[in-house]
Design a protein around this motif. Structure first.
Motif, PDB file in Angstrom:
ATOM      1  N   VAL A  27      -3.747  -2.206  -3.537  1.00  0.00           N
ATOM      2  CA  VAL A  27      -2.837  -3.440  -3.654  1.00  0.00           C
ATOM      3  C   VAL A  27      -1.967  -3.691  -2.412  1.00  0.00           C
ATOM      4  CG1 VAL A  27      -1.448  -5.465  -4.658  1.00  0.00           C
ATOM      5  CG2 VAL A  27      -3.166  -4.290  -5.894  1.00  0.00           C
ATOM      6  N   GLU A  28      -1.188  -2.408  -2.196  1.00  0.00           N
ATOM      7  CA  GLU A  28      -0.065  -2.550  -1.177  1.00  0.00           C
ATOM      8  C   GLU A  28      -0.821  -2.356   0.315  1.00  0.00           C
ATOM      9  OE1 GLU A  28       2.395   0.897  -1.707  1.00  0.00           O
ATOM     10  OE2 GLU A  28       3.586   0.072  -3.510  1.00  0.00           O
ATOM     11  N   GLN A  29      -1.752  -1.594   0.116  1.00  0.00           N
ATOM     12  CA  GLN A  29      -2.479  -1.370   1.394  1.00  0.00           C
ATOM     13  C   GLN A  29      -3.234  -2.818   2.168  1.00  0.00           C
ATOM     14  OE1 GLN A  29      -5.317   1.525   1.661  1.00  0.00           O
ATOM     15  NE2 GLN A  29      -5.735   1.476   3.877  1.00  0.00           N
ATOM     16  N   ARG A  30      -3.818  -3.513   1.210  1.00  0.00           N
ATOM     17  CA  ARG A  30      -4.776  -4.675   1.186  1.00  0.00           C
ATOM     18  C   ARG A  30      -3.599  -5.942   1.722  1.00  0.00           C
ATOM     19  NH1 ARG A  30      -9.240  -5.568   2.801  1.00  0.00           N
ATOM     20  NH2 ARG A  30      -9.183  -7.626   1.771  1.00  0.00           N
ATOM     21  N   SER A  31      -2.468  -5.718   0.775  1.00  0.00           N
ATOM     22  CA  SER A  31      -1.409  -6.890   1.250  1.00  0.00           C
ATOM     23  C   SER A  31      -0.704  -6.660   2.619  1.00  0.00           C
ATOM     24  CB  SER A  31      -0.139  -6.820   0.281  1.00  0.00           C
ATOM     25  OG  SER A  31      -0.615  -7.061  -1.143  1.00  0.00           O
ATOM     26  N   ALA A  32      -0.463  -5.255   2.941  1.00  0.00           N
ATOM     27  CA  ALA A  32       0.100  -5.241   4.249  1.00  0.00           C
ATOM     28  C   ALA A  32      -0.993  -5.567   5.180  1.00  0.00           C
ATOM     29  CB  ALA A  32       0.426  -3.749   4.345  1.00  0.00           C
ATOM     30  N   GLU A  33      -2.229  -5.317   5.105  1.00  0.00           N
ATOM     31  CA  GLU A  33      -3.254  -5.463   6.227  1.00  0.00           C
ATOM     32  C   GLU A  33      -3.417  -7.053   6.165  1.00  0.00           C
ATOM     33  OE1 GLU A  33      -6.499  -3.208   4.964  1.00  0.00           O
ATOM     34  OE2 GLU A  33      -5.887  -1.327   5.549  1.00  0.00           O
ATOM     35  N   SER A  34      -3.540  -7.655   5.276  1.00  0.00           N
ATOM     36  CA  SER A  34      -3.704  -8.888   5.201  1.00  0.00           C
ATOM     37  C   SER A  34      -2.543  -9.871   6.008  1.00  0.00           C
ATOM     38  CB  SER A  34      -4.057  -9.610   3.961  1.00  0.00           C
ATOM     39  OG  SER A  34      -3.967 -10.887   3.774  1.00  0.00           O
ATOM     40  N   VAL A  35      -1.169  -9.251   5.646  1.00  0.00           N
ATOM     41  CA  VAL A  35      -0.054  -9.886   5.970  1.00  0.00           C
ATOM     42  C   VAL A  35      -0.030  -9.778   7.599  1.00  0.00           C
ATOM     43  CG1 VAL A  35       2.436 -10.235   5.997  1.00  0.00           C
ATOM     44  CG2 VAL A  35       1.055 -10.196   4.015  1.00  0.00           C
ATOM     45  N   GLN A  36      -0.035  -8.488   7.997  1.00  0.00           N
ATOM     46  CA  GLN A  36      -0.026  -7.821   9.380  1.00  0.00           C
ATOM     47  C   GLN A  36      -0.893  -8.636  10.251  1.00  0.00           C
ATOM     48  OE1 GLN A  36       2.468  -5.284  10.635  1.00  0.00           O
ATOM     49  NE2 GLN A  36       2.220  -6.739  12.188  1.00  0.00           N
ATOM     50  N   SER A  37      -2.203  -8.838   9.746  1.00  0.00           N
ATOM     51  CA  SER A  37      -3.381  -9.651  10.514  1.00  0.00           C
ATOM     52  C   SER A  37      -2.937 -11.088  10.637  1.00  0.00           C
ATOM     53  CB  SER A  37      -4.558  -9.345   9.695  1.00  0.00           C
ATOM     54  OG  SER A  37      -5.703 -10.111  10.204  1.00  0.00           O
ATOM     55  N   THR A  38      -2.420 -11.644   9.596  1.00  0.00           N
ATOM     56  CA  THR A  38      -2.067 -13.041   9.781  1.00  0.00           C
ATOM     57  C   THR A  38      -0.882 -13.441  10.706  1.00  0.00           C
ATOM     58  OG1 THR A  38      -2.700 -13.540   7.476  1.00  0.00           O
ATOM     59  CG2 THR A  38      -1.257 -15.040   8.230  1.00  0.00           C
ATOM     60  N   LEU A  39       0.084 -12.603  10.844  1.00  0.00           N
ATOM     61  CA  LEU A  39       1.054 -12.464  11.706  1.00  0.00           C
ATOM     62  C   LEU A  39       0.620 -12.308  13.178  1.00  0.00           C
ATOM     63  CD1 LEU A  39       3.911 -10.432   9.810  1.00  0.00           C
ATOM     64  CD2 LEU A  39       4.045 -12.985  10.202  1.00  0.00           C
ATOM     65  N   ILE A  40      -0.076 -11.369  13.532  1.00  0.00           N
ATOM     66  CA  ILE A  40      -0.507 -11.037  14.729  1.00  0.00           C
ATOM     67  C   ILE A  40      -1.481 -12.326  15.184  1.00  0.00           C
ATOM     68  CG2 ILE A  40      -2.485  -9.695  15.987  1.00  0.00           C
ATOM     69  CD1 ILE A  40      -1.347  -7.051  14.476  1.00  0.00           C
ATOM     70  N   ASP A  41      -2.493 -13.047  14.331  1.00  0.00           N
ATOM     71  CA  ASP A  41      -3.018 -13.958  14.629  1.00  0.00           C
ATOM     72  C   ASP A  41      -2.436 -15.096  14.936  1.00  0.00           C
ATOM     73  OD1 ASP A  41      -5.401 -12.491  14.249  1.00  0.00           O
ATOM     74  OD2 ASP A  41      -5.890 -13.383  12.279  1.00  0.00           O
ATOM     75  N   GLU A  42      -1.282 -15.294  14.550  1.00  0.00           N
ATOM     76  CA  GLU A  42      -0.533 -16.498  14.682  1.00  0.00           C
ATOM     77  C   GLU A  42       0.773 -16.376  15.877  1.00  0.00           C
ATOM     78  OE1 GLU A  42      -0.632 -19.318  13.366  1.00  0.00           O
ATOM     79  OE2 GLU A  42      -2.217 -18.821  11.891  1.00  0.00           O
ATOM     80  N   GLY A  43       0.627 -15.179  16.640  1.00  0.00           N
ATOM     81  CA  GLY A  43       1.452 -14.859  17.481  1.00  0.00           C
ATOM     82  C   GLY A  43       2.854 -14.041  16.925  1.00  0.00           C
ATOM     83  N   PHE A  44       2.964 -13.691  16.032  1.00  0.00           N
ATOM     84  CA  PHE A  44       4.133 -12.876  15.510  1.00  0.00           C
ATOM     85  C   PHE A  44       4.197 -11.545  15.689  1.00  0.00           C
ATOM     86  CE2 PHE A  44       3.794 -17.106  13.257  1.00  0.00           C
ATOM     87  CZ  PHE A  44       5.129 -17.674  13.654  1.00  0.00           C
ATOM     88  N   GLU A  45       3.560 -10.802  16.853  1.00  0.00           N
ATOM     89  CA  GLU A  45       3.438  -9.358  17.027  1.00  0.00           C
ATOM     90  C   GLU A  45       4.719  -8.537  16.763  1.00  0.00           C
ATOM     91  OE1 GLU A  45       2.525 -11.864  19.160  1.00  0.00           O
ATOM     92  OE2 GLU A  45       0.459 -11.729  19.708  1.00  0.00           O
ATOM     93  N   TRP A  46       5.968  -9.418  16.877  1.00  0.00           N
ATOM     94  CA  TRP A  46       7.101  -8.631  16.840  1.00  0.00           C
ATOM     95  C   TRP A  46       7.543  -8.271  15.372  1.00  0.00           C
ATOM     96  CZ3 TRP A  46      10.190 -11.618  13.593  1.00  0.00           C
ATOM     97  CH2 TRP A  46       9.758 -12.832  13.608  1.00  0.00           C
ATOM     98  N   ALA A  47       6.857  -8.996  14.451  1.00  0.00           N
ATOM     99  CA  ALA A  47       7.264  -8.841  13.147  1.00  0.00           C
ATOM    100  C   ALA A  47       6.492  -7.595  12.574  1.00  0.00           C
ATOM    101  CB  ALA A  47       6.664 -10.038  12.168  1.00  0.00           C
TER     102      ALA A  47
END
Length: 228
Positions: A27-47
């Protein structure tokens, strides 16, 4: 209870614990991957994203408060907002540097021209009033501009001294900036040149730098006639 049954219960308990641990990791891994992917797609690479159980921590330095808020909102559309731990910082915005204030006063004939950029708190009236009232000055051309910034150290002293100099020298150009006054003038004679230089040096306020270039007419050689 037989040993076989006891071992069976123990094995089942161990399997449950291992299964729960693996599930949490997944769950942790999936959550981290999902959130990180969303942030990158939306242009928040710094997060940056980190997980702790079901909690998802967001860190990094946002360029401004609005961007930080948008990043949290975007993640809240991917996972339950209650799981978000906002640890993001907002980049400190540098204050705009004050412009370089300066005034150039040009006096020639019966007119004085004022050109430059001054602090709004100084006010052009304070400058023009200091040179008003001269009997041989008929016009003051005010081309000053103002900027709403705090005046720097040495500005008031430079302006006060510059206006006094322009009052005394009818053919001159006086430039003033914080801590510095430059004077270019024409004198009537070498003696007058020395008088002006000594006068300016003696009247220069403490802490103010004076640069001057006072010119004087060259001596004229009287023509003579040779007799034979």
């Amino acid at each position: 209870m037989s040993l076989k049954i006891l071992f069976a219960y123990l094995a089942a308990a161990i399997l449950c614990v291992c299964g729960a641990y693996v599930s949490v990791e997944w769950v942790e891994q999936r959550s981290a991957e999902s959130v990180q992917s969303t942030l990158i797609d939306e242009g928040f690479e710094w997060a940056e994203v980190a997980t702790d159980g079901l909690l998802v921590s967001l860190s990094g330095q946002a360029p401004d408060e609005a961007t930080r808020f948008r990043a949290v909102s975007i993640v809240g559309q991917t996972i339950d907002p209650d799981r978000i731990v906002d640890q993001m910082a907002v980049r400190r915005v540098k204050e705009f540097e004050a412009p370089e204030f300066s005034v150039e006063m040009l006096r020639n004939g019966d007119g004085i021209s004022l050109i430059g950029l001054i602090p709004a708190e100084t006010g052009r009236e304070k400058i023009t009033s200091r040179i008003a009232g001269l009997s041989d000055v008929k016009a003051v051309t005010d081309l000053l501009e103002t900027a709403d910034y705090t005046k720097t150290n040495g500005w008031d002293a430079a302006i006060a001294f510059a206006t006094e100099v322009i009052r005394e020298l009818p053919r001159s150009k006086v430039s003033a900036e914080p801590g510095l006054v430059r004077v270019t003038a024409i004198s009537d004679s070498p003696e007058d040149k020395r008088r002006i230089e000594q006068l300016l040096k003696s009247q220069t306020p403490s802490g103010l730098t004076l640069e001057m270039n006072i010119s004087a007419p060259r001596s004229v050689i009287t023509p003579f006639t040779l007799r034979y």
